[in-house]
Design an enzyme around this catalytic site. Structure first.
Site, PDB file in Angstrom:
ATOM      1  N   ASN A  99     -20.330   3.153  13.641  1.00 26.86           N
ATOM      2  CA  ASN A  99     -21.135   2.396  12.685  1.00 26.86           C
ATOM      3  C   ASN A  99     -20.823   0.907  12.770  1.00 26.86           C
ATOM      4  O   ASN A  99     -19.701   0.516  13.058  1.00 26.86           O
ATOM      5  CB  ASN A  99     -20.871   2.890  11.255  1.00 26.86           C
ATOM      6  CG  ASN A  99     -21.208   4.356  11.102  1.00 26.86           C
ATOM      7  OD1 ASN A  99     -21.966   4.914  11.901  1.00 26.86           O
ATOM      8  ND2 ASN A  99     -20.635   4.999  10.104  1.00 26.86           N
ATOM      9  N   VAL A 100     -21.840   0.131  12.524  1.00 31.77           N
ATOM     10  CA  VAL A 100     -21.678  -1.344  12.573  1.00 31.77           C
ATOM     11  C   VAL A 100     -21.790  -1.927  11.159  1.00 31.77           C
ATOM     12  O   VAL A 100     -21.861  -3.126  10.984  1.00 31.77           O
ATOM     13  CB  VAL A 100     -22.758  -1.960  13.501  1.00 31.77           C
ATOM     14  CG1 VAL A 100     -22.579  -1.471  14.932  1.00 31.77           C
ATOM     15  CG2 VAL A 100     -24.184  -1.655  13.015  1.00 31.77           C
ATOM     16  N   ASP A 101     -21.733  -1.031  10.134  1.00 32.95           N
ATOM     17  CA  ASP A 101     -22.071  -1.460   8.764  1.00 32.95           C
ATOM     18  C   ASP A 101     -20.887  -1.997   7.960  1.00 32.95           C
ATOM     19  O   ASP A 101     -21.036  -2.363   6.802  1.00 32.95           O
ATOM     20  CB  ASP A 101     -22.729  -0.287   7.996  1.00 32.95           C
ATOM     21  CG  ASP A 101     -21.817   0.955   7.926  1.00 32.95           C
ATOM     22  OD1 ASP A 101     -22.361   2.068   7.814  1.00 32.95           O
ATOM     23  OD2 ASP A 101     -20.579   0.809   7.989  1.00 32.95           O
ATOM     24  N   HIS A 116     -19.125   0.215  18.432  1.00 33.98           N
ATOM     25  CA  HIS A 116     -20.433  -0.394  18.710  1.00 33.98           C
ATOM     26  C   HIS A 116     -20.580  -1.777  18.100  1.00 33.98           C
ATOM     27  O   HIS A 116     -21.685  -2.261  17.943  1.00 33.98           O
ATOM     28  CB  HIS A 116     -21.558   0.537  18.210  1.00 33.98           C
ATOM     29  CG  HIS A 116     -21.590   1.836  18.960  1.00 33.98           C
ATOM     30  ND1 HIS A 116     -22.291   2.932  18.528  1.00 33.98           N
ATOM     31  CD2 HIS A 116     -20.977   2.244  20.104  1.00 33.98           C
ATOM     32  CE1 HIS A 116     -22.134   3.928  19.377  1.00 33.98           C
ATOM     33  NE2 HIS A 116     -21.338   3.536  20.335  1.00 33.98           N
ATOM     34  N   GLY A 185     -20.195  13.106  10.409  1.00 37.19           N
ATOM     35  CA  GLY A 185     -21.474  12.396  10.292  1.00 37.19           C
ATOM     36  C   GLY A 185     -21.981  11.797  11.579  1.00 37.19           C
ATOM     37  O   GLY A 185     -22.591  10.724  11.574  1.00 37.19           O
TER      38      GLY A 185
HETATM   39  N1  APR Z   1     -22.611  13.943   5.546  1.00 39.07           N
HETATM   40  C1  APR Z   1     -22.310  14.346   6.811  1.00 39.07           C
HETATM   41  N2  APR Z   1     -23.170  14.238   7.854  1.00 39.07           N
HETATM   42  C2  APR Z   1     -24.393  13.709   7.590  1.00 39.07           C
HETATM   43  C3  APR Z   1     -24.778  13.276   6.302  1.00 39.07           C
HETATM   44  C4  APR Z   1     -23.818  13.414   5.259  1.00 39.07           C
HETATM   45  N3  APR Z   1     -24.082  13.024   4.001  1.00 39.07           N
HETATM   46  N4  APR Z   1     -26.063  12.799   6.370  1.00 39.07           N
HETATM   47  C5  APR Z   1     -26.449  12.927   7.663  1.00 39.07           C
HETATM   48  N5  APR Z   1     -25.460  13.479   8.391  1.00 39.07           N
HETATM   49  C6  APR Z   1     -25.427  13.740   9.835  1.00 39.07           C
HETATM   50  C7  APR Z   1     -26.761  14.126  10.458  1.00 39.07           C
HETATM   51  O1  APR Z   1     -26.913  15.532  10.414  1.00 39.07           O
HETATM   52  C8  APR Z   1     -26.557  13.644  11.903  1.00 39.07           C
HETATM   53  O2  APR Z   1     -25.990  14.658  12.711  1.00 39.07           O
HETATM   54  O3  APR Z   1     -25.058  12.530  10.431  1.00 39.07           O
HETATM   55  C9  APR Z   1     -25.524  12.515  11.773  1.00 39.07           C
HETATM   56  C10 APR Z   1     -26.104  11.143  12.056  1.00 39.07           C
HETATM   57  O4  APR Z   1     -26.473  11.141  13.413  1.00 39.07           O
HETATM   58  P1  APR Z   1     -27.174   9.855  14.029  1.00 39.07           P
HETATM   59  O5  APR Z   1     -28.235   9.356  13.121  1.00 39.07           O
HETATM   60  O6  APR Z   1     -27.505  10.194  15.470  1.00 39.07           O
HETATM   61  O7  APR Z   1     -26.035   8.727  14.020  1.00 39.07           O
HETATM   62  P2  APR Z   1     -24.838   8.567  15.033  1.00 39.07           P
HETATM   63  O8  APR Z   1     -24.324   9.882  15.496  1.00 39.07           O
HETATM   64  O9  APR Z   1     -23.890   7.636  14.403  1.00 39.07           O
HETATM   65  O10 APR Z   1     -25.547   7.804  16.278  1.00 39.07           O
HETATM   66  C11 APR Z   1     -24.685   7.340  17.303  1.00 39.07           C
HETATM   67  O11 APR Z   1     -26.521   6.113  18.275  1.00 39.07           O
HETATM   68  O12 APR Z   1     -28.376   4.830  17.824  1.00 39.07           O
HETATM   69  C12 APR Z   1     -27.068   4.797  18.293  1.00 39.07           C
HETATM   70  O13 APR Z   1     -25.553   3.016  18.191  1.00 39.07           O
HETATM   71  C13 APR Z   1     -26.235   3.943  17.391  1.00 39.07           C
HETATM   72  O14 APR Z   1     -23.982   4.292  16.616  1.00 39.07           O
HETATM   73  C14 APR Z   1     -25.245   4.924  16.777  1.00 39.07           C
HETATM   74  C15 APR Z   1     -25.182   6.022  17.814  1.00 39.07           C
END
Ligand code: APR
Length: 247
Positions: A99-101, A116, A185
């Site tokens: 996360n970049v937040d 990232h 997550g």
């Molecule tokens: N608790 C736990 N997991 C959750 C919750 C929650 N409250 N809400 C959503 N999720 C899960 C979703 O089921 C999903 O599997 O979090 C995950 C988010 O996945 P993505 O949206 O793909 O995010 P991420 O895995 O961080 O993406 C990786 O992709 O777009 C690039 O650079 C960006 O850092 C990012 C990278």
């Protein structure tokens, strides 16, 4: 399940936590994939790229200004704070976040590797120099680097770009030493982050996944908790602290 995980936490020294957008979902930050859908009308794969920035720097800055504005309004949730509490129970603890937040920093976790980058930082698109800019970036009048006149861009890693070598090697070193590895997550589809839990597991770590949906590594995990991280993590930390107090 929570008892067994607590037992592990109290008997291990080396812990790695990998987080993705899901840990910030309960703070109101939309994830990239998963059921919550995408960032508004934009798709990260189409905009978080150097090609997109060179072709339409104004649209890319419009998207990042929207994200910065969103990040400016959100707070860490109980999941972020629970990770900071968890950190205190380990001799060696590394949080690796995609996360970049900035929310893990605000929640006061100490050992953080930002794979990232960080959405609040700016850098030159040409020479890479980090540039402090206090005001919002006007997509119609993008500032230039005071060193080489390159265009200013967000200091985040875009698709197809290399990650910081020291950060990624630090993350893999930690994963190789981990006795317990939490993946929280993240959809576990973006490399190289998605290889970290696999590396830890191959080296003998106990792999714990906390995600509201199944992911490609759910089958590899020793424990799969399909619950919101902001709900489960505080319960885990509370149980650990009671056990430690001998209750
Ligand atoms: N608790 C736990 N997991 C959750 C919750 C929650 N409250 N809400 C959503 N999720 C899960 C979703 O089921 C999903 O599997 O979090 C995950 C988010 O996945 P993505 O949206 O793909 O995010 P991420 O895995 O961080 O993406 C990786 O992709 O777009 C690039 O650079 C960006 O850092 C990012 C990278």
């Amino acid at each position: 399940m929570i008892e067994k995980i607590a037992e592990l936490v109290l008997n291990c020294n080396n812990c790695v936590v990998l987080t993705g957008a899901g840990i910030s979902a309960e703070s109101g930050v939309p994830t990239f994939r998963g059921k919550e859908g995408l960032w508004g009308k934009f798709r990260p794969e189409e905009l978080a790229t150097m090609d997109a920035f060179m072709a339409n720097p104004d649209i890319v800055w419009e998207w990042y200004n929207w994200r910065r504005d969103l990040m400016g309004k959100v707070e860490p949730n109980k999941g972020h704070y629970a990770i900071s509490d968890l950190e205190k129970h380990f001799q060696n603890f590394t949080l690796v976040t995609q996360n970049v937040d900035n929310l893990h920093r605000i929640a006061d976790t100490k050992q953080i590797l930002e794979l990232h980058g960080n959405i609040n930082r700016n850098k030159c698109a040409d020479c890479g120099k980090v540039i402090e800019i206090e005001h919002d970036i006007d997509p119609g009048n993008i500032p230039h680097c005071d060193h080489c006149q390159g265009k200013i861009r967000p200091d985040v890693v875009w698709f197809g770009e290399m990650l910081d070598a020291d950060i990624i090697s630090g993350a893999f070193d930690a994963a190789e030493r981990a006795e317990i590895f939490f993946t929280i997550g993240t959809s576990a589809v973006v490399q190289p982050a998605a290889s970290l839990p696999i590396t830890a597991k191959q080296r003998g770590a106990t792999l714990i996944e906390i995600n509201t949906e199944e992911t490609p590594i759910s089958g590899l995990a020793d424990f799969v908790i399909q619950k919101p991280s902001g709900q489960f993590l505080p319960q885990l930390v509370e149980y650990i602290e009671k056990k430690k107090a001998g209750e």
